[in-house]
Structure formats: C-alpha cells, structure tokens
Design a protein around this motif. Structure first.
Motif, PDB file in Angstrom:
ATOM      1  N   ALA A  67       0.842  -1.198   0.000  1.00  0.00           N
ATOM      2  CA  ALA A  67       0.000   0.000   0.000  1.00  0.00           C
ATOM      3  C   ALA A  67       0.874   1.244   0.000  1.00  0.00           C
ATOM      4  CB  ALA A  67      -0.914   0.000   1.219  1.00  0.00           C
ATOM      5  N   ALA A  68       1.934   1.212   0.800  1.00  0.00           N
ATOM      6  CA  ALA A  68       2.815   2.372   0.917  1.00  0.00           C
ATOM      7  C   ALA A  68       3.475   2.726  -0.411  1.00  0.00           C
ATOM      8  CB  ALA A  68       3.876   2.109   1.973  1.00  0.00           C
ATOM      9  N   LYS A  69       3.753   1.732  -1.221  1.00  0.00           N
ATOM     10  CA  LYS A  69       4.409   2.028  -2.505  1.00  0.00           C
ATOM     11  C   LYS A  69       3.405   2.199  -3.638  1.00  0.00           C
ATOM     12  CE  LYS A  69       5.363  -2.841  -3.696  1.00  0.00           C
ATOM     13  NZ  LYS A  69       6.422  -3.850  -3.938  1.00  0.00           N
ATOM     14  N   GLY A  70       2.112   2.231  -3.284  1.00  0.00           N
ATOM     15  CA  GLY A  70       1.096   2.519  -4.293  1.00  0.00           C
ATOM     16  C   GLY A  70       0.743   1.365  -5.194  1.00  0.00           C
ATOM     17  N   SER A  71       0.897   0.139  -4.721  1.00  0.00           N
ATOM     18  CA  SER A  71       0.634  -1.032  -5.558  1.00  0.00           C
ATOM     19  C   SER A  71      -0.762  -1.623  -5.372  1.00  0.00           C
ATOM     20  CB  SER A  71       1.673  -2.123  -5.264  1.00  0.00           C
ATOM     21  OG  SER A  71       2.965  -1.694  -5.623  1.00  0.00           O
ATOM     22  N   LEU A  72      -1.522  -1.090  -4.428  1.00  0.00           N
ATOM     23  CA  LEU A  72      -2.859  -1.621  -4.170  1.00  0.00           C
ATOM     24  C   LEU A  72      -3.901  -0.506  -4.203  1.00  0.00           C
ATOM     25  CD1 LEU A  72      -2.163  -3.964  -1.103  1.00  0.00           C
ATOM     26  CD2 LEU A  72      -2.139  -4.570  -3.536  1.00  0.00           C
ATOM     27  N   GLU A  73      -5.106  -0.883  -4.555  1.00  0.00           N
ATOM     28  CA  GLU A  73      -6.233   0.043  -4.481  1.00  0.00           C
ATOM     29  C   GLU A  73      -6.805   0.016  -3.065  1.00  0.00           C
ATOM     30  OE1 GLU A  73      -7.063   2.018  -6.775  1.00  0.00           O
ATOM     31  OE2 GLU A  73      -6.609   1.169  -8.740  1.00  0.00           O
ATOM     32  N   SER A  74      -7.168   1.158  -2.552  1.00  0.00           N
ATOM     33  CA  SER A  74      -7.825   1.202  -1.251  1.00  0.00           C
ATOM     34  C   SER A  74      -9.220   0.606  -1.383  1.00  0.00           C
ATOM     35  CB  SER A  74      -7.935   2.644  -0.761  1.00  0.00           C
ATOM     36  OG  SER A  74      -8.763   2.703   0.389  1.00  0.00           O
ATOM     37  N   LEU A  75      -9.597  -0.178  -0.401  1.00  0.00           N
ATOM     38  CA  LEU A  75     -10.928  -0.782  -0.386  1.00  0.00           C
ATOM     39  C   LEU A  75     -11.892   0.001   0.497  1.00  0.00           C
ATOM     40  CD1 LEU A  75      -9.895  -4.550  -0.038  1.00  0.00           C
ATOM     41  CD2 LEU A  75     -10.338  -3.240  -2.132  1.00  0.00           C
ATOM     42  N   THR A  76     -11.372   1.007   1.196  1.00  0.00           N
ATOM     43  CA  THR A  76     -12.204   1.767   2.125  1.00  0.00           C
ATOM     44  C   THR A  76     -13.446   2.375   1.480  1.00  0.00           C
ATOM     45  OG1 THR A  76     -10.363   2.221   3.623  1.00  0.00           O
ATOM     46  CG2 THR A  76     -12.224   3.735   3.709  1.00  0.00           C
ATOM     47  N   PRO A  77     -13.346   2.968   0.278  1.00  0.00           N
ATOM     48  CA  PRO A  77     -14.554   3.545  -0.326  1.00  0.00           C
ATOM     49  C   PRO A  77     -15.670   2.529  -0.535  1.00  0.00           C
ATOM     50  CG  PRO A  77     -12.604   4.366  -1.434  1.00  0.00           C
ATOM     51  CD  PRO A  77     -12.153   3.243  -0.545  1.00  0.00           C
ATOM     52  N   TYR A  78     -15.312   1.281  -0.753  1.00  0.00           N
ATOM     53  CA  TYR A  78     -16.309   0.247  -1.035  1.00  0.00           C
ATOM     54  C   TYR A  78     -17.047  -0.207   0.225  1.00  0.00           C
ATOM     55  CZ  TYR A  78     -13.724   0.024  -5.414  1.00  0.00           C
ATOM     56  OH  TYR A  78     -13.118   0.349  -6.592  1.00  0.00           O
ATOM     57  N   LEU A  79     -16.463   0.083   1.376  1.00  0.00           N
ATOM     58  CA  LEU A  79     -17.097  -0.338   2.617  1.00  0.00           C
ATOM     59  C   LEU A  79     -18.412   0.391   2.871  1.00  0.00           C
ATOM     60  CD1 LEU A  79     -13.981  -0.520   4.994  1.00  0.00           C
ATOM     61  CD2 LEU A  79     -15.090  -2.382   3.735  1.00  0.00           C
ATOM     62  N   ALA A  80     -18.654   1.445   2.093  1.00  0.00           N
ATOM     63  CA  ALA A  80     -19.883   2.218   2.266  1.00  0.00           C
ATOM     64  C   ALA A  80     -21.131   1.386   2.005  1.00  0.00           C
ATOM     65  CB  ALA A  80     -19.865   3.434   1.335  1.00  0.00           C
ATOM     66  N   ASP A  81     -20.992   0.264   1.271  1.00  0.00           N
ATOM     67  CA  ASP A  81     -22.186  -0.552   1.002  1.00  0.00           C
ATOM     68  C   ASP A  81     -22.628  -1.347   2.235  1.00  0.00           C
ATOM     69  OD1 ASP A  81     -20.549  -2.803   1.168  1.00  0.00           O
ATOM     70  OD2 ASP A  81     -20.485  -3.150  -0.994  1.00  0.00           O
ATOM     71  N   GLY A  82     -21.799  -1.329   3.286  1.00  0.00           N
ATOM     72  CA  GLY A  82     -22.186  -1.931   4.551  1.00  0.00           C
ATOM     73  C   GLY A  82     -22.160  -3.439   4.626  1.00  0.00           C
ATOM     74  N   THR A  83     -21.681  -4.111   3.587  1.00  0.00           N
ATOM     75  CA  THR A  83     -21.681  -5.572   3.596  1.00  0.00           C
ATOM     76  C   THR A  83     -20.497  -6.156   4.353  1.00  0.00           C
ATOM     77  OG1 THR A  83     -20.538  -5.577   1.465  1.00  0.00           O
ATOM     78  CG2 THR A  83     -22.953  -5.753   1.427  1.00  0.00           C
ATOM     79  N   VAL A  84     -19.463  -5.344   4.552  1.00  0.00           N
ATOM     80  CA  VAL A  84     -18.265  -5.798   5.264  1.00  0.00           C
ATOM     81  C   VAL A  84     -17.933  -4.776   6.338  1.00  0.00           C
ATOM     82  CG1 VAL A  84     -15.791  -6.223   5.070  1.00  0.00           C
ATOM     83  CG2 VAL A  84     -17.321  -7.019   3.266  1.00  0.00           C
ATOM     84  N   THR A  85     -17.682  -5.248   7.557  1.00  0.00           N
ATOM     85  CA  THR A  85     -17.284  -4.346   8.639  1.00  0.00           C
ATOM     86  C   THR A  85     -16.154  -4.977   9.440  1.00  0.00           C
ATOM     87  OG1 THR A  85     -18.735  -5.232  10.379  1.00  0.00           O
ATOM     88  CG2 THR A  85     -19.700  -3.623   8.855  1.00  0.00           C
ATOM     89  N   ALA A  86     -15.423  -4.137  10.151  1.00  0.00           N
ATOM     90  CA  ALA A  86     -14.315  -4.615  10.979  1.00  0.00           C
ATOM     91  C   ALA A  86     -14.796  -5.605  12.030  1.00  0.00           C
ATOM     92  CB  ALA A  86     -13.620  -3.432  11.649  1.00  0.00           C
ATOM     93  N   ASP A  87     -16.027  -5.431  12.494  1.00  0.00           N
ATOM     94  CA  ASP A  87     -16.562  -6.296  13.552  1.00  0.00           C
ATOM     95  C   ASP A  87     -16.736  -7.747  13.108  1.00  0.00           C
ATOM     96  OD1 ASP A  87     -16.661  -4.120  15.214  1.00  0.00           O
ATOM     97  OD2 ASP A  87     -18.790  -3.709  14.847  1.00  0.00           O
ATOM     98  N   ASP A  88     -16.665  -7.997  11.799  1.00  0.00           N
ATOM     99  CA  ASP A  88     -16.820  -9.360  11.290  1.00  0.00           C
ATOM    100  C   ASP A  88     -15.560 -10.207  11.488  1.00  0.00           C
ATOM    101  OD1 ASP A  88     -19.365  -8.729  10.334  1.00  0.00           O
ATOM    102  OD2 ASP A  88     -18.576  -8.036   8.414  1.00  0.00           O
ATOM    103  N   TYR A  89     -14.440  -9.565  11.858  1.00  0.00           N
ATOM    104  CA  TYR A  89     -13.146 -10.247  11.889  1.00  0.00           C
ATOM    105  C   TYR A  89     -12.475 -10.090  13.252  1.00  0.00           C
ATOM    106  CZ  TYR A  89     -14.000  -9.970   6.904  1.00  0.00           C
ATOM    107  OH  TYR A  89     -14.589 -10.072   5.673  1.00  0.00           O
ATOM    108  N   TYR A  90     -11.477 -10.927  13.500  1.00  0.00           N
ATOM    109  CA  TYR A  90     -10.673 -10.748  14.699  1.00  0.00           C
ATOM    110  C   TYR A  90      -9.950  -9.395  14.590  1.00  0.00           C
ATOM    111  CZ  TYR A  90     -11.485 -15.676  15.660  1.00  0.00           C
ATOM    112  OH  TYR A  90     -12.084 -16.883  15.922  1.00  0.00           O
ATOM    113  N   PRO A  91      -9.862  -8.634  15.679  1.00  0.00           N
ATOM    114  CA  PRO A  91      -9.306  -7.270  15.620  1.00  0.00           C
ATOM    115  C   PRO A  91      -7.933  -7.169  14.969  1.00  0.00           C
ATOM    116  CG  PRO A  91     -10.343  -7.636  17.735  1.00  0.00           C
ATOM    117  CD  PRO A  91     -10.345  -8.974  17.025  1.00  0.00           C
TER     118      PRO A  91
END
Length: 473
Positions: free
Chosen positions: A144-168
């Motif tokens: 991510a730091a070297k710009g090789s990945l797309e951020s997925l944060t904008p897609y989280l707006a659809d509410g289908t995936v949240t941090a609470d679904d996973y181990y912290p």
C-alpha cells in the motif's frame, strides 16, 4: 497458515529442519508460519506482510467505472483472479468461485496461477494487473505504501463488510494509515505443544504445563538427556519451529512498534534475546545443532519424534496427524498457551493471507463484488466447510462458531487466543525488520554479539530503511 525466506541462510537452513514439510513458508515476512496451498492456511513463520495506496474515491467505488463493462449495463465482465495453483486451484474453483459465478451471472472469473510477487509487481507497474490477487497479509502495508494496491475503504460504504466481522488484529493487519487494503483470508497462531510422557518421566505433572518462563526453564532442564555427542532428547530449544524472536519478544511483553516508531530494541525484546542466548550457552550450541541435524533427517516435525519436551508451533501442525503417514505419536501430548515472562500476560501472534485489488485493476466494481464474497461470510464459510479443512481457523469468529471448530479441544486452545493475538507491525519496513530479527538472532546464538548492541543496530537499520522508502515515494 506459509512462504518466503529470510536472510542468514545458515541460520535459516537449521530452522527449516524443524518445520513440518508443509511449512513452505517464507519466513521473510511470514508469518506467519508456512502456507498450505491446499488449505489456504498460513504457517509461515510467519511469514506475512503489508501494503497500501489509496486511489479509489467514493464515486468510483459506487459507480464502478470499468471501460463500460459494468454490471449495470448488462455486459459480462471477466475478472482476472491471481492465486495458488495445483489442488488449491481445483478445490477453490469448485467450492467457492463456481458459487460466486452462479450468484453473479454477469461476472466470470479467469483463474491465473500465481507466479510470485515479483511477477505481480511487474504486472502492476506495466498497467496489466489481475483484478483480484492473493497476497500474504503481512505484505499489505508495504505494498500500500508504494502505491501497488487500491484502497478498499470507499467500497465499505455498502455496509456488507465491517471490521466487527473479523478478529481485531487480523482486520488491522490489512489496514494502512486508516485505509483498508486487504480482505483477510484465513489465519493461524502459535501455542505450546508439550510432551506429557517426557514430563511424567521427569517427575513433572503432565496436566500442569508451564505458564511462565521460569516454570518452563525449570521443567525443560529436567527433560534434557545427554549423549556423547549431543542430546538424546531436549526439554526446549527456544528458537525451534515458531520460536522466532518475534514470538519470544511478545512472550516477554515486548512491543515491536509504538505508534509509528519501530522498536526492535524494546527492553523486553532485548531480554527475550538474552534468554534465548542463555539456552545456547547453557546447553552448548554445538550439541544443540547436532540434535537438530538428527531431527532434520526424520522428515517430520521434531515434536512428533517424541524427543522434544516443549516447542512453540502453529495450529497447522495438527494437520500432520492426518496428512503425514510418518507421524504416528506413541506418546501423550497436549497443547497450551505459550508461557510468558513472570508478570506478563500469555499471548500469541497471528499470520495469514489476504485478497487484494492491485493498483490499476480494470474492473474495480466487479472486483469488489468478488472480494467481499470470497473474503466475507459466504466465501469464508464455503471454504471452511470443505471436507479437508483440517485444523484451519478462519478470520471470522462467526464462521468459526458455525463450523464448531471449538469442539476440537486442541484446536480450541488456538481459537481462544485469537481475540487478543498480535500481528507484526503494519509498516513499509516490515520485511526489513523481519529479516533483521533473524540476522541478530543468528549472531547472538553463535556468540557473535551481545543482544542489546545487536538490537540497537537492528533498530538503526530498520529506521534507515524506512527513511529510504519514504524518500522514494
């Protein structure tokens, strides 16, 4: 959960003798212990890593601009999907990908057998990356730091995936600078395997494994048995299998990072290396190496030979009991949390893999549909239910509960540790610090430097690497 290698080839070759053949891990980053491609489990030594770059904006995430081949206009989109080959490819395609395509008739998945991270880097740089790729989660921050990945944060707006679904810690490992770059795929962690039979023979209570380092030292000492050239059996070799400096550093209450500063010379990590070095001196490194050489010729994890009292290893070695015909323990054994230094809480650390959207993916909207399926509840459950899942742990507590994996008492030890598991720091210099830990451990164990001085040097080296990487942006 296992791939990549570290510097210091001499030290690495000795350690790999102790790791089960399935641990084709790269200790370079991984964590995580090694990786079983058929199961998707990371045991790498960890072998794991991190990356990040944020380019998608909220509009792109919702509109899914992709050269006109969008879901909305009814045209079929083919996604390039980069992952392991062999049995994993066959099974994953049949069990997960086929179900995704049924529920998304406008999306077809073209499976591409991964050809290594260097090749993936080249494809990204050339503007022809796959739409979705498998990546050691430990690498996510660095990529991510070297710009090789797309951020997925904008897609989280659809509410289908949240941090609470996973181990912290698992969720956090896929984030860099408050942006999500990696959807977790499987996880693993470390605990202590102990030989009850050897404990009995040494006059110890086999139902009360050590919980502190001082108790472990005392118990291990009673199990060592010498021969003319080395040892017939050993109580403990702290650096065997998953007993990396990362592991022991956490067992001593050390912190590998504080805020954004990397701290490999944390006083408690120094203390951990001094403890490891103490075993090399007390029990004679040459004799320990002779024992290791004998173990390396058995073709199995040394714990299963019945000649090791205590060892730190991952949940994945439980699969040896199913998959390796040579493993037929004729002794009683158990699993318990790793002992911690007196006054510190017992802990573990987790590794694993992830699904990412490489920078420049041609069909980001559809790629997100695939990512949230395979990295979310549906895909995770489908994969977790497969017949040969063995002793895998998924990254989602809800799925683990549904699979009832806690019904296996030995696996439950690992499962119970997941909510508080550590992960290696998310940093562009993660690879460098991982490598440095092996370099200084090798030197310290072989009497070529004092732990404090070596770890101060490691701190300077990782700081310089971080500055270099920051300047290259």
């Amino acid at each position: 959960m296992k791939k990549k290698s570290v510097e210091t080839l001499q030290f690495k070759s000795k350690m790999i003798m102790f790791v089960v053949a399935a641990l084709l891990v790269s200790i370079a980053l991984t964590g995580c212990g090694g990786t079983n491609e058929a199961s998707g489990t990371n045991t790498s030594n960890g072998n794991s890593k991190k990356t990040g770059d944020s380019t998608a904006n909220g509009d792109d995430a919702n509109s899914g601009a992709d050269n006109g081949n969008s879901k909305d206009n009814g045209k079929q989109v083919t996604l390039d999907f980069w992952s392991w080959g062999g049995k994993f490819q066959q099974d994953y395609t049949k069990i997960v990908i086929s179900e995704f395509e049924k529920s998304h008739p406008n999306i077809k998945v073209k499976y591409i057998t991964e050809q290594g991270t260097e090749k993936l880097t080249t494809l990204i740089a050339g503007g022809t990356p796959p739409d979705v790729a498998l990546l050691d989660r430990f690498m996510a921050g660095a990529w991510a730091a070297k710009g090789s990945l797309e951020s997925l944060t904008p897609y989280l707006a659809d509410g289908t995936v949240t941090a609470d679904d996973y181990y912290p810690s698992v969720w956090a490992e896929g984030n860099y600078k408050n942006e999500l770059y990696a959807m977790p795929f499987g996880t693993d962690n470390r605990a202590m395997y102990f030989n009850k039979t050897l404990m009995k023979e040494a006059g110890l209570d086999p139902e009360k494994p050590p919980t502190t380092i001082s108790e472990l030292d005392a118990a291990a000492e009673k199990i060592f048995k010498k021969t003319s050239s080395g040892y017939e059996q050993v109580g403990l070799i702290p650096w065997m299998n998953q007993g990396f400096l990362y592991t022991q550093g956490w067992n001593f209450g050390g912190e590998w990072a504080k805020d954004e500063e990397l701290t490999p010379n944390d006083p408690q990590i120094v203390k951990a290396l001094e403890w490891m070095t103490g075993y090399a001196k007390k029990y004679d490194m040459a004799k320990i190496n002779n024992f290791n050489d004998v173990m390396g010729k058995t073709g199995i994890n040394p714990f299963w030979t019945g000649k090791v009292g205590f060892v730190f290893d991952g949940n994945w070695i439980l699969n040896d009991l199913i998959n390796n015909a040579k493993v037929k323990p004729k002794f009683e054994w158990g699993v318990a949390p790793m002992p911690a230094e007196d006054g510190q809480a017992q802990s573990t650390w987790a590794g694993g893999w992830s699904w990412v959207m490489p920078k420049g993916a041609k069909h980001p909207k559809e790629a997100w549909e695939l990512l949230k399926y395979i990295g979310g509840y549906e895909g995770t459950l489908l994969w977790g239910k497969r017949a040969d899942a063995g002793n895998d742990i998924t990254a989602m507590p809800k799925v683990n509960e549904e699979l009832k994996i806690a019904d296996n008492p030995k696996l439950k030890v690992f499962l119970d540790l997941m909510p508080t598991a550590h992960t290696r720091p998310v940093t562009p210099a993660g690879q460098k610090m991982w490598d440095e830990t092996f370099r200084v451990t090798d030197l310290a164990l072989n009497g070529k430097g004092e732990p404090k001085k070596l770890l101060d040097e490691a701190k300077k080296n990782v700081d310089n690497e971080l500055k270099k990487l920051e300047a290259a942006k």
